[in-house]
Enzyme design. Structure first.
Site, PDB file in Angstrom:
ATOM      1  N   SER A  86       0.840  -1.196   0.000  1.00  0.00           N
ATOM      2  CA  SER A  86       0.000   0.000   0.000  1.00  0.00           C
ATOM      3  C   SER A  86       0.878   1.251   0.000  1.00  0.00           C
ATOM      4  O   SER A  86       1.675   1.437  -0.908  1.00  0.00           O
ATOM      5  CB  SER A  86      -0.975  -0.034   1.184  1.00  0.00           C
ATOM      6  OG  SER A  86      -1.894   1.030   1.123  1.00  0.00           O
ATOM      7  N   HIS A 190      -8.407   1.478  -0.952  1.00  0.00           N
ATOM      8  CA  HIS A 190      -8.233   0.558  -2.091  1.00  0.00           C
ATOM      9  C   HIS A 190      -9.573   0.057  -2.636  1.00  0.00           C
ATOM     10  O   HIS A 190      -9.708  -1.085  -3.037  1.00  0.00           O
ATOM     11  CB  HIS A 190      -7.312  -0.598  -1.710  1.00  0.00           C
ATOM     12  CG  HIS A 190      -5.969  -0.141  -1.245  1.00  0.00           C
ATOM     13  ND1 HIS A 190      -5.074   0.477  -2.079  1.00  0.00           N
ATOM     14  CD2 HIS A 190      -5.396  -0.170  -0.012  1.00  0.00           C
ATOM     15  CE1 HIS A 190      -3.991   0.795  -1.380  1.00  0.00           C
ATOM     16  NE2 HIS A 190      -4.169   0.427  -0.132  1.00  0.00           N
TER      17      HIS A 190
END
Length: 305
Positions: A86, A190
Protein backbone atom coordinates in the site's frame (compact mmCIF):
# COMPACT_ATOMS: atom_id res chain seq x y z
CA UNK A 1 18.63 -12.89 -3.42
CA UNK A 2 17.52 -10.13 -1.06
CA UNK A 3 14.09 -8.49 -1.16
CA UNK A 4 13.65 -5.16 0.66
CA UNK A 5 10.04 -4.34 1.60
CA UNK A 6 8.22 -1.43 3.25
CA UNK A 7 5.09 -1.81 5.44
CA UNK A 8 1.76 -0.08 5.01
CA UNK A 9 -0.70 1.81 7.18
CA UNK A 10 -1.42 0.34 10.58
CA UNK A 11 2.21 -0.59 11.30
CA UNK A 12 2.85 2.67 13.21
CA UNK A 13 2.78 2.82 17.04
CA UNK A 14 3.18 5.77 19.42
CA UNK A 15 6.81 6.83 19.84
CA UNK A 16 8.18 4.30 17.34
CA UNK A 17 10.61 6.78 15.77
CA UNK A 18 12.18 7.90 19.07
CA UNK A 19 15.21 5.56 19.04
CA UNK A 20 15.88 6.20 15.35
CA UNK A 21 16.43 9.91 15.98
CA UNK A 22 19.56 9.08 17.98
CA UNK A 23 21.28 7.98 14.77
CA UNK A 24 23.64 10.55 13.20
CA UNK A 25 21.78 12.96 10.93
CA UNK A 26 18.37 11.34 11.41
CA UNK A 27 16.79 14.16 13.42
CA UNK A 28 18.00 16.78 10.92
CA UNK A 29 16.72 14.75 7.99
CA UNK A 30 13.29 14.29 9.58
CA UNK A 31 13.11 18.00 10.46
CA UNK A 32 13.91 18.97 6.88
CA UNK A 33 11.23 16.64 5.53
CA UNK A 34 8.77 18.09 8.05
CA UNK A 35 9.44 21.60 6.75
CA UNK A 36 9.11 20.46 3.15
CA UNK A 37 5.65 18.89 3.55
CA UNK A 38 4.21 21.06 6.33
CA UNK A 39 3.81 18.24 8.86
CA UNK A 40 5.77 17.82 12.10
CA UNK A 41 7.05 14.29 11.59
CA UNK A 42 9.29 14.52 14.66
CA UNK A 43 6.33 15.23 16.91
CA UNK A 44 4.11 12.56 15.39
CA UNK A 45 6.87 9.98 15.41
CA UNK A 46 7.93 10.54 19.01
CA UNK A 47 5.23 12.24 21.10
CA UNK A 48 1.79 11.86 19.49
CA UNK A 49 -0.71 9.33 20.79
CA UNK A 50 -2.29 6.42 18.92
CA UNK A 51 -5.36 8.40 17.82
CA UNK A 52 -3.24 11.19 16.36
CA UNK A 53 -1.07 8.88 14.27
CA UNK A 54 -4.06 6.83 13.11
CA UNK A 55 -5.18 9.87 11.09
CA UNK A 56 -4.63 8.88 7.46
CA UNK A 57 -3.15 12.27 6.57
CA UNK A 58 -0.52 11.81 9.30
CA UNK A 59 0.11 8.07 9.21
CA UNK A 60 1.03 7.86 5.54
CA UNK A 61 3.88 10.43 5.45
CA UNK A 62 5.08 9.17 8.83
CA UNK A 63 5.43 5.61 7.52
CA UNK A 64 7.28 6.67 4.38
CA UNK A 65 9.65 8.82 6.45
CA UNK A 66 10.28 5.91 8.83
CA UNK A 67 11.03 3.55 5.96
CA UNK A 68 13.47 5.98 4.37
CA UNK A 69 15.25 6.67 7.68
CA UNK A 70 15.75 2.98 8.34
CA UNK A 71 16.87 2.31 4.76
CA UNK A 72 19.49 5.05 5.04
CA UNK A 73 20.72 3.51 8.29
CA UNK A 74 21.41 0.23 6.48
CA UNK A 75 23.96 1.97 4.28
CA UNK A 76 24.54 1.61 0.55
CA UNK A 77 22.76 -1.61 -0.38
CA UNK A 78 21.60 -3.10 -3.67
CA UNK A 79 18.62 -5.40 -3.09
CA UNK A 80 17.59 -7.89 -5.73
CA UNK A 81 14.05 -6.50 -5.57
CA UNK A 82 12.03 -3.85 -3.73
CA UNK A 83 8.33 -3.62 -2.93
CA UNK A 84 5.97 -1.98 -0.48
CA UNK A 85 2.52 -2.74 0.85
CA UNK A 86 0.00 0.00 0.00
CA UNK A 87 1.57 3.32 1.05
CA UNK A 88 4.84 1.40 1.44
CA UNK A 89 5.02 1.37 -2.35
CA UNK A 90 5.94 5.05 -2.19
CA UNK A 91 8.83 4.20 0.13
CA UNK A 92 9.93 1.58 -2.40
CA UNK A 93 9.87 4.11 -5.27
CA UNK A 94 12.28 6.37 -3.39
CA UNK A 95 14.60 3.49 -2.49
CA UNK A 96 14.61 2.39 -6.14
CA UNK A 97 15.42 5.95 -7.26
CA UNK A 98 12.14 6.46 -9.13
CA UNK A 99 11.37 9.52 -6.99
CA UNK A 100 13.67 11.69 -4.90
CA UNK A 101 13.01 11.37 -1.17
CA UNK A 102 11.48 14.82 -0.76
CA UNK A 103 9.30 14.31 -3.85
CA UNK A 104 8.10 10.97 -2.47
CA UNK A 105 7.16 12.61 0.81
CA UNK A 106 5.32 15.42 -0.96
CA UNK A 107 3.44 12.87 -3.03
CA UNK A 108 2.45 10.79 0.00
CA UNK A 109 1.32 13.93 1.81
CA UNK A 110 -1.06 14.62 -1.09
CA UNK A 111 -2.16 10.97 -1.01
CA UNK A 112 -2.90 11.01 2.71
CA UNK A 113 -4.86 14.25 2.59
CA UNK A 114 -6.85 13.10 -0.45
CA UNK A 115 -7.72 9.74 1.07
CA UNK A 116 -8.73 11.33 4.37
CA UNK A 117 -11.05 13.71 2.49
CA UNK A 118 -12.54 10.87 0.43
CA UNK A 119 -13.09 8.79 3.57
CA UNK A 120 -15.13 11.61 5.13
CA UNK A 121 -17.78 11.47 2.37
CA UNK A 122 -19.43 8.17 3.39
CA UNK A 123 -19.10 6.08 6.57
CA UNK A 124 -16.87 3.23 5.38
CA UNK A 125 -14.31 0.91 6.88
CA UNK A 126 -12.28 -2.27 6.60
CA UNK A 127 -12.33 -5.65 8.34
CA UNK A 128 -9.94 -8.57 8.43
CA UNK A 129 -11.35 -12.05 7.91
CA UNK A 130 -9.80 -14.76 10.07
CA UNK A 131 -9.97 -18.18 8.45
CA UNK A 132 -11.58 -19.27 5.22
CA UNK A 133 -10.28 -20.07 1.76
CA UNK A 134 -10.11 -17.49 -1.05
CA UNK A 135 -12.43 -19.55 -3.27
CA UNK A 136 -15.10 -19.25 -0.56
CA UNK A 137 -14.35 -15.77 0.75
CA UNK A 138 -14.01 -13.77 -2.47
CA UNK A 139 -17.41 -14.67 -4.05
CA UNK A 140 -19.09 -14.05 -0.69
CA UNK A 141 -17.61 -10.57 -0.47
CA UNK A 142 -18.76 -9.81 -4.00
CA UNK A 143 -22.28 -10.94 -3.11
CA UNK A 144 -22.34 -8.45 -0.22
CA UNK A 145 -20.95 -5.62 -2.35
CA UNK A 146 -17.64 -5.59 -0.49
CA UNK A 147 -14.17 -5.26 -2.03
CA UNK A 148 -11.25 -7.56 -1.13
CA UNK A 149 -9.07 -4.49 -0.58
CA UNK A 150 -6.01 -6.43 0.60
CA UNK A 151 -5.39 -9.97 -0.58
CA UNK A 152 -2.29 -10.57 1.48
CA UNK A 153 -1.68 -14.27 1.09
CA UNK A 154 -0.95 -16.64 3.97
CA UNK A 155 -4.69 -16.78 4.67
CA UNK A 156 -5.20 -13.00 5.05
CA UNK A 157 -7.95 -11.11 3.24
CA UNK A 158 -9.19 -7.65 4.25
CA UNK A 159 -12.66 -6.56 3.13
CA UNK A 160 -13.69 -2.93 2.65
CA UNK A 161 -16.98 -1.15 2.07
CA UNK A 162 -19.76 0.80 3.74
CA UNK A 163 -20.67 0.43 7.40
CA UNK A 164 -23.87 -1.37 6.36
CA UNK A 165 -22.00 -3.84 4.14
CA UNK A 166 -19.51 -4.61 6.90
CA UNK A 167 -22.36 -5.17 9.36
CA UNK A 168 -23.90 -7.61 6.87
CA UNK A 169 -20.56 -9.43 6.67
CA UNK A 170 -20.44 -9.79 10.44
CA UNK A 171 -23.92 -11.31 10.39
CA UNK A 172 -23.26 -13.52 7.36
CA UNK A 173 -19.66 -14.77 7.36
CA UNK A 174 -18.18 -16.73 4.46
CA UNK A 175 -17.74 -20.45 4.96
CA UNK A 176 -14.69 -21.19 7.11
CA UNK A 177 -14.31 -17.65 8.50
CA UNK A 178 -14.12 -17.74 12.29
CA UNK A 179 -14.15 -14.01 12.99
CA UNK A 180 -14.51 -10.66 11.29
CA UNK A 181 -12.28 -8.07 12.95
CA UNK A 182 -12.95 -4.38 12.29
CA UNK A 183 -9.76 -2.45 11.56
CA UNK A 184 -9.07 0.94 13.09
CA UNK A 185 -8.84 2.86 9.83
CA UNK A 186 -10.66 5.92 8.57
CA UNK A 187 -12.28 4.45 5.48
CA UNK A 188 -12.52 1.84 2.74
CA UNK A 189 -9.04 2.19 1.28
CA UNK A 190 -8.23 0.56 -2.09
CA UNK A 191 -11.86 0.67 -3.22
CA UNK A 192 -14.00 2.90 -5.45
CA UNK A 193 -14.75 5.00 -2.36
CA UNK A 194 -11.25 6.47 -2.76
CA UNK A 195 -11.88 7.65 -6.33
CA UNK A 196 -11.85 11.38 -5.36
CA UNK A 197 -8.27 10.98 -4.13
CA UNK A 198 -7.17 9.60 -7.50
CA UNK A 199 -7.84 12.91 -9.23
CA UNK A 200 -5.64 14.89 -6.83
CA UNK A 201 -2.85 12.32 -7.16
CA UNK A 202 -3.03 12.41 -10.96
CA UNK A 203 -2.49 16.15 -10.82
CA UNK A 204 0.43 15.80 -8.39
CA UNK A 205 1.99 13.03 -10.47
CA UNK A 206 2.12 15.25 -13.54
CA UNK A 207 4.71 17.53 -11.95
CA UNK A 208 7.04 14.81 -10.64
CA UNK A 209 10.55 14.20 -11.91
CA UNK A 210 10.58 10.46 -12.51
CA UNK A 211 13.44 8.03 -13.22
CA UNK A 212 13.44 4.35 -14.06
CA UNK A 213 14.04 2.05 -11.08
CA UNK A 214 17.61 1.06 -10.21
CA UNK A 215 16.38 -2.22 -8.69
CA UNK A 216 13.70 -4.70 -9.70
CA UNK A 217 10.39 -3.19 -8.60
CA UNK A 218 7.41 -5.43 -7.77
CA UNK A 219 3.97 -3.82 -8.02
CA UNK A 220 0.96 -4.24 -5.69
CA UNK A 221 -1.43 -4.12 -8.63
CA UNK A 222 -0.66 -7.59 -9.97
CA UNK A 223 2.64 -8.72 -8.46
CA UNK A 224 4.48 -8.02 -11.71
CA UNK A 225 7.82 -6.32 -12.05
CA UNK A 226 7.71 -2.85 -13.61
CA UNK A 227 10.68 -1.46 -15.53
CA UNK A 228 9.76 2.20 -16.14
CA UNK A 229 9.37 4.96 -13.59
CA UNK A 230 6.42 6.54 -15.33
CA UNK A 231 4.47 3.26 -15.27
CA UNK A 232 5.28 2.87 -11.57
CA UNK A 233 3.90 6.34 -10.79
CA UNK A 234 0.76 5.64 -12.85
CA UNK A 235 0.25 2.49 -10.79
CA UNK A 236 0.76 4.45 -7.56
CA UNK A 237 -2.06 6.78 -8.57
CA UNK A 238 -4.45 3.98 -9.48
CA UNK A 239 -3.50 1.87 -6.45
CA UNK A 240 -5.44 4.17 -4.12
CA UNK A 241 -8.76 2.83 -5.44
CA UNK A 242 -7.60 -0.68 -6.42
CA UNK A 243 -6.95 -3.78 -4.30
CA UNK A 244 -3.49 -4.58 -2.97
CA UNK A 245 -2.35 -8.01 -4.20
CA UNK A 246 0.46 -8.75 -1.78
CA UNK A 247 -0.15 -12.46 -2.34
CA UNK A 248 0.97 -12.03 -5.95
CA UNK A 249 3.97 -9.93 -4.87
CA UNK A 250 5.15 -12.80 -2.68
CA UNK A 251 4.67 -15.24 -5.56
CA UNK A 252 6.96 -13.02 -7.63
CA UNK A 253 9.56 -12.90 -4.85
CA UNK A 254 9.57 -16.69 -4.96
CA UNK A 255 9.90 -16.76 -8.77
CA UNK A 256 12.79 -14.28 -8.60
CA UNK A 257 14.62 -16.64 -6.27
CA UNK A 258 14.34 -14.70 -3.01
CA UNK A 259 16.44 -16.13 -0.21
CA UNK A 260 16.07 -13.30 2.32
CA UNK A 261 13.55 -10.54 3.07
CA UNK A 262 14.21 -7.43 5.18
CA UNK A 263 11.25 -5.26 6.21
CA UNK A 264 11.94 -1.59 6.86
CA UNK A 265 10.75 0.27 9.96
CA UNK A 266 8.20 -0.24 11.47
CA UNK A 267 8.69 -3.87 10.48
CA UNK A 268 6.77 -6.95 11.53
CA UNK A 269 3.62 -7.33 9.45
CA UNK A 270 5.20 -8.29 6.12
CA UNK A 271 7.82 -10.54 7.68
CA UNK A 272 4.98 -12.36 9.44
CA UNK A 273 3.27 -12.99 6.11
CA UNK A 274 6.53 -14.07 4.49
CA UNK A 275 7.25 -16.61 7.23
CA UNK A 276 4.00 -18.38 6.38
CA UNK A 277 3.99 -17.93 2.60
CA UNK A 278 7.71 -18.18 1.78
CA UNK A 279 9.13 -21.11 3.73
CA UNK A 280 12.91 -21.24 3.60
CA UNK A 281 13.29 -17.49 3.04
CA UNK A 282 15.14 -15.81 5.92
CA UNK A 283 13.30 -12.76 7.27
CA UNK A 284 14.20 -9.80 9.45
CA UNK A 285 12.03 -6.88 10.60
CA UNK A 286 13.62 -3.53 11.40
CA UNK A 287 11.80 -2.35 14.52
CA UNK A 288 14.53 -0.37 16.30
CA UNK A 289 18.16 0.50 15.52
CA UNK A 290 19.12 -2.52 17.62
CA UNK A 291 18.09 -4.64 14.61
CA UNK A 292 20.49 -2.92 12.20
CA UNK A 293 23.56 -5.11 12.75
CA UNK A 294 21.60 -8.32 12.18
CA UNK A 295 20.01 -6.79 9.08
CA UNK A 296 23.38 -5.74 7.66
CA UNK A 297 24.75 -9.23 8.25
CA UNK A 298 21.78 -10.83 6.50
CA UNK A 299 22.05 -8.39 3.60
CA UNK A 300 25.77 -9.06 3.21
CA UNK A 301 25.26 -12.81 3.25
CA UNK A 302 22.54 -12.79 0.59
CA UNK A 303 24.04 -10.06 -1.55
CA UNK A 304 27.23 -12.12 -1.89
CA UNK A 305 25.18 -15.23 -2.64
Amino acid sequence: MLVLVAPGQGAQTPGFLTPWLDLPGAADRLAAWSDAIGLDLVHYGTQADADAIRDTAVAQPLLVAAGLLSAAALGDIAPGAVAGHSVGEITATAIAGVLAEEAALGFVRTRGLGMAEAAAVTPTGMAALLGGEPEDVLPHLEKLGLTPANVNGAGQIVAAGTAEQLAALEADKPEGVRRVVALKVAGAFHTHHMAPAVASLEEAAGSLDVADPRFTYVSNADGRTVATGREIVTRLVNQVSSPVRWDLCMETFKELGATALVELCPGGTLTGLAKRALPGVKTLALKTPADLDAARALIAEHASA
